[in-house]
Design an enzyme around this catalytic site. Sequence first.
Site, PDB file in Angstrom:
ATOM      1  N   CYS A   1       0.834  -1.196   0.000  1.00 30.43           N
ATOM      2  CA  CYS A   1       0.000   0.000   0.000  1.00 30.43           C
ATOM      3  C   CYS A   1       0.876   1.257   0.000  1.00 30.43           C
ATOM      4  O   CYS A   1       1.851   1.343   0.753  1.00 30.43           O
ATOM      5  CB  CYS A   1      -0.912  -0.006   1.222  1.00 30.43           C
ATOM      6  SG  CYS A   1      -2.041   1.416   1.259  1.00 30.43           S
TER       7      CYS A   1
ATOM      8  N   CYS B   1      -0.108   5.254   6.771  1.00 29.69           N
ATOM      9  CA  CYS B   1      -0.809   5.061   8.040  1.00 29.69           C
ATOM     10  C   CYS B   1       0.179   4.474   9.067  1.00 29.69           C
ATOM     11  O   CYS B   1       0.766   3.415   8.838  1.00 29.69           O
ATOM     12  CB  CYS B   1      -1.999   4.119   7.860  1.00 29.69           C
ATOM     13  SG  CYS B   1      -3.150   4.636   6.560  1.00 29.69           S
TER      14      CYS B   1
ATOM     15  N   CYS C   1       0.009   0.672  10.207  1.00 33.01           N
ATOM     16  CA  CYS C   1      -0.301  -0.396   9.255  1.00 33.01           C
ATOM     17  C   CYS C   1       0.936  -1.130   8.744  1.00 33.01           C
ATOM     18  O   CYS C   1       1.821  -0.525   8.116  1.00 33.01           O
ATOM     19  CB  CYS C   1      -1.079   0.168   8.075  1.00 33.01           C
ATOM     20  SG  CYS C   1      -1.625  -1.125   6.927  1.00 33.01           S
TER      21      CYS C   1
ATOM     22  N   CYS D   1     -16.107 -10.248   5.264  1.00 36.40           N
ATOM     23  CA  CYS D   1     -15.513  -8.960   4.922  1.00 36.40           C
ATOM     24  C   CYS D   1     -14.252  -9.176   4.097  1.00 36.40           C
ATOM     25  O   CYS D   1     -13.408  -9.994   4.462  1.00 36.40           O
ATOM     26  CB  CYS D   1     -15.173  -8.177   6.186  1.00 36.40           C
ATOM     27  SG  CYS D   1     -16.569  -8.000   7.310  1.00 36.40           S
TER      28      CYS D   1
ATOM     29  N   CYS E   1     -19.161  -7.522   3.044  1.00 38.59           N
ATOM     30  CA  CYS E   1     -18.564  -6.242   3.404  1.00 38.59           C
ATOM     31  C   CYS E   1     -17.239  -6.139   2.655  1.00 38.59           C
ATOM     32  O   CYS E   1     -16.563  -7.151   2.436  1.00 38.59           O
ATOM     33  CB  CYS E   1     -18.346  -6.156   4.916  1.00 38.59           C
ATOM     34  SG  CYS E   1     -17.587  -4.608   5.485  1.00 38.59           S
TER      35      CYS E   1
ATOM     36  N   CYS F   1     -19.951   0.833   7.482  1.00 41.05           N
ATOM     37  CA  CYS F   1     -19.175   0.267   8.588  1.00 41.05           C
ATOM     38  C   CYS F   1     -18.010   1.223   8.810  1.00 41.05           C
ATOM     39  O   CYS F   1     -17.148   1.367   7.940  1.00 41.05           O
ATOM     40  CB  CYS F   1     -18.685  -1.131   8.228  1.00 41.05           C
ATOM     41  SG  CYS F   1     -17.602  -1.880   9.475  1.00 41.05           S
TER      42      CYS F   1
ATOM     43  N   ARG G   1     -18.483  -3.286  17.231  1.00 42.80           N
ATOM     44  CA  ARG G   1     -17.669  -4.491  17.047  1.00 42.80           C
ATOM     45  C   ARG G   1     -16.318  -4.384  17.751  1.00 42.80           C
ATOM     46  O   ARG G   1     -15.595  -3.398  17.588  1.00 42.80           O
ATOM     47  CB  ARG G   1     -17.427  -4.745  15.555  1.00 42.80           C
ATOM     48  CG  ARG G   1     -16.548  -5.975  15.295  1.00 42.80           C
ATOM     49  CD  ARG G   1     -16.322  -6.220  13.831  1.00 42.80           C
ATOM     50  NE  ARG G   1     -17.580  -6.431  13.152  1.00 42.80           N
ATOM     51  CZ  ARG G   1     -17.924  -5.819  12.024  1.00 42.80           C
ATOM     52  NH1 ARG G   1     -17.114  -4.966  11.467  1.00 42.80           N
ATOM     53  NH2 ARG G   1     -19.091  -6.068  11.471  1.00 42.80           N
TER      54      ARG G   1
END
Length: 334
Positions: free
Chosen positions: A74, A78, A81, A118, A149, A209, A281
């Site tokens: 990616c 972040c 991550c 998901c 999802c 979500c 969640r």
Amino acid sequence: MNLDSLTISEIQNDSSSITGKSDDSVYWNVAEVQLLLDTPFNELIYRAQCIHRQHHDANGVQLSTLISVKTGGCPEDCGYCPQAARYHTGVDNQDMLSLDEVVSAAAAAKANGASRFCMGAAWRGPKQRDMDKMTEMVRAVKSLGMETCATLGLLKPGQAQQLGDAGLDYYNHNLDTAPEFYEEIITTRQYEDRLNTLQQVRDAGINVCCGGIVGMGETRLSRAGLIAQLANLNPYPESVPINHLVQVQGTPLYGTAALDPLEFVRTIAAARITMPKAMVRLSAGRQDMSEAVQALCFLAGANSIFYGDKLLTTGNPETDRDRALLDKLGLHAL
């Protein structure tokens, strides 16, 4: 409302006070949410449990399974991550999974009791060739009778509608933290980018979500800011994942001072009170939580968990261990 003169006792005893708000259209300012987080623990949990019981099965837990359909590489920065290409975390850039691999994983998740599947991808946002594959996956998983999802990053105009037309039930796109703390965590995308993607999802008729991560070195005020931001989305998300930072060596947030477990429970309670109808969640970080802390989270209004052995690239409590805990607490899968 004069927040400076309002006592905790008055808040708890007044059914129209800020901890008892339940109207979906109500506005929560940050100071009000911080008052919740500052409430004596027993009172806070009691209020959250009362509101939880008004809107949900008190002993029901929704089980979701998450799979990484595209891992690593990616371009974002972040700070939490391990999939960011710029960090050295041992997570390699991998090709996208095949349709057969995803369907097989979904079928196994359903057999183990999961009702929602998901699919996550480590992109800044999907290209059209990626969308063609993702919509095929969504249709195939839907055909198994599961809720679907996806979390694919920032969406371009029209992409949310493509996912909606394929039958996607939920799109996950977290705000991560409060606007004021955001640049401490991420610089390659703006807060407004996230809000724009969420609006596209809403406009396409897909359920939202959206949650965040705590334990990234933020203050209680920043946690209040995150909860307020989520609660003031119009409408607030149908599903609210609250993640506890999983520290991965090689990421900038590795070595951050650990968050007190009861502060995490307080955050769950505040999410339940401010978003009474949402599924709240327990997401990343459960592997390091004791059974007692997880039980307190369920008491505080959590009623959904990620269920399985892995969350994208980090560990998750094993299925048998989760089942044993749910049985011990007398909780059942929704």
